[in-house]
Design a protein around this motif. Structure first.
Motif, PDB file in Angstrom:
ATOM      1  N   PHE A 102      76.702  -6.874 -14.886  1.00 36.77           N
ATOM      2  CA  PHE A 102      77.839  -5.956 -14.855  1.00 36.77           C
ATOM      3  C   PHE A 102      77.564  -4.821 -15.820  1.00 36.77           C
ATOM      4  O   PHE A 102      77.186  -5.041 -16.972  1.00 36.77           O
ATOM      5  N   VAL A 103      77.733  -3.591 -15.363  1.00 41.87           N
ATOM      6  CA  VAL A 103      77.611  -2.400 -16.210  1.00 41.87           C
ATOM      7  C   VAL A 103      78.890  -1.590 -16.025  1.00 41.87           C
ATOM      8  O   VAL A 103      79.231  -1.210 -14.906  1.00 41.87           O
ATOM      9  N   GLY A 104      79.590  -1.358 -17.130  1.00 44.35           N
ATOM     10  CA  GLY A 104      80.854  -0.639 -16.997  1.00 44.35           C
ATOM     11  C   GLY A 104      81.426  -0.233 -18.333  1.00 44.35           C
ATOM     12  O   GLY A 104      80.687   0.078 -19.276  1.00 44.35           O
ATOM     13  N   THR A 105      82.742  -0.278 -18.421  1.00 51.80           N
ATOM     14  CA  THR A 105      83.467   0.176 -19.605  1.00 51.80           C
ATOM     15  C   THR A 105      84.304  -0.966 -20.155  1.00 51.80           C
ATOM     16  O   THR A 105      84.964  -1.677 -19.395  1.00 51.80           O
ATOM     17  N   SER A 106      84.292  -1.154 -21.474  1.00 52.67           N
ATOM     18  CA  SER A 106      85.077  -2.202 -22.105  1.00 52.67           C
ATOM     19  C   SER A 106      86.505  -1.728 -22.341  1.00 52.67           C
ATOM     20  O   SER A 106      86.864  -0.583 -22.063  1.00 52.67           O
ATOM     21  N   GLY A 127      77.467  -4.384 -26.142  1.00 50.13           N
ATOM     22  CA  GLY A 127      78.561  -3.423 -26.182  1.00 50.13           C
ATOM     23  C   GLY A 127      78.424  -2.431 -27.315  1.00 50.13           C
ATOM     24  O   GLY A 127      77.320  -2.053 -27.707  1.00 50.13           O
ATOM     25  N   LYS A 128      79.540  -2.032 -27.878  1.00 49.40           N
ATOM     26  CA  LYS A 128      79.590  -1.012 -28.919  1.00 49.40           C
ATOM     27  C   LYS A 128      79.045  -1.565 -30.236  1.00 49.40           C
ATOM     28  O   LYS A 128      79.764  -2.118 -31.048  1.00 49.40           O
ATOM     29  N   GLY A 129      77.726  -1.440 -30.419  1.00 47.86           N
ATOM     30  CA  GLY A 129      77.103  -1.870 -31.668  1.00 47.86           C
ATOM     31  C   GLY A 129      76.938  -3.365 -31.796  1.00 47.86           C
ATOM     32  O   GLY A 129      76.845  -3.879 -32.915  1.00 47.86           O
TER      33      GLY A 129
END
Length: 208
Positions: A102-106, A127-129
């Motif tokens: 899955f590639v998307g937005t958290s 994810g983010k860091g």
């Protein structure tokens, strides 16, 4: 007689020429817009393989545009589109329809990548860091990323998902099965090295 024949030929030629010109203008007028804009509009676009199997489908739903890719057996193996939140996403599936990537937005609107095991449990999450890893029982096994105070850290966990080590902020810490610190190796307040050993209850038995 000859003059009448020439006049008849001239009139016929004139009429035919005019029809050709009108026909040319008709075609030009009807194709002018598509040729200039290079746009093809359709509600659904389907691509098939040599056997007539639908392998790519481009369409729209209530959330936006969608591209769906299938294998020769008609099973969806990839989806590129817009989710309910209005964000773009990519989902890759295996032949058994299990999501693998899955590639998307958290939820915090940052980029997110997940990989899955064949039983749909998460294997890794980026994810983010941060990077999380999970074992075959869906228990967390590792964390590599950023702490709350923006320092780099590494955490490892046992097979039950209990933390057993921590690296960060210039020290290394180990934990036993009771989650008590068993060993500390790092930097003391005077900037010198420090070693602390504890018993199973977390009570200090040695320090240097």
């Amino acid at each position: 007689m000859k003059n009448n024949m020439f006049k008849s030929i001239d009139i016929k030629s004139l009429i035919i020429g005019m029809l050709i010109v009108l026909l040319a203008f008709s075609f030009y007028g009807s194709s002018k817009s598509p040729l200039n804009e290079n746009i093809v509009k359709a509600k659904t676009l389907i691509i098939t393989d040599n056997n007539g199997n639908e392998v790519v489908k481009l369409y729209s739903d209530k959330d936006g545009g969608v591209i769906r890719v299938a294998n020769s057996a008609g099973i969806t193996t990839g989806i590129f589109g817009t989710n309910k939140g209005g964000n773009g996403q990519i989902v890759l599936l295996d032949k058994d329809k299990n999501p693998m990537v899955f590639v998307g937005t958290s939820k915090d609107k940052s980029g997110l990548v997940r990989t899955y095991l064949d039983n749909r449990n998460i294997a890794t999450e980026l994810g983010k860091g941060f990077l999380y890893t999970f074992n075959s029982q869906a228990k967390i096994s590792g964390y590599f990323g950023t702490s709350n105070d923006d320092n780099g850290i590494i955490k490892t966990f046992d097979k039950n998902g209990e933390q057993d080590s921590f690296i960060g902020n210039s020290y290394l810490r180990f934990y036993n099965d009771s989650s008590n610190t068993s060993c500390y190796l790092g930097t003391a307040e005077d900037e010198g090295g420090m070693l602390i050993l504890n018993d199973k209850s977390g009570k200090e038995i040695f320090s240097k």
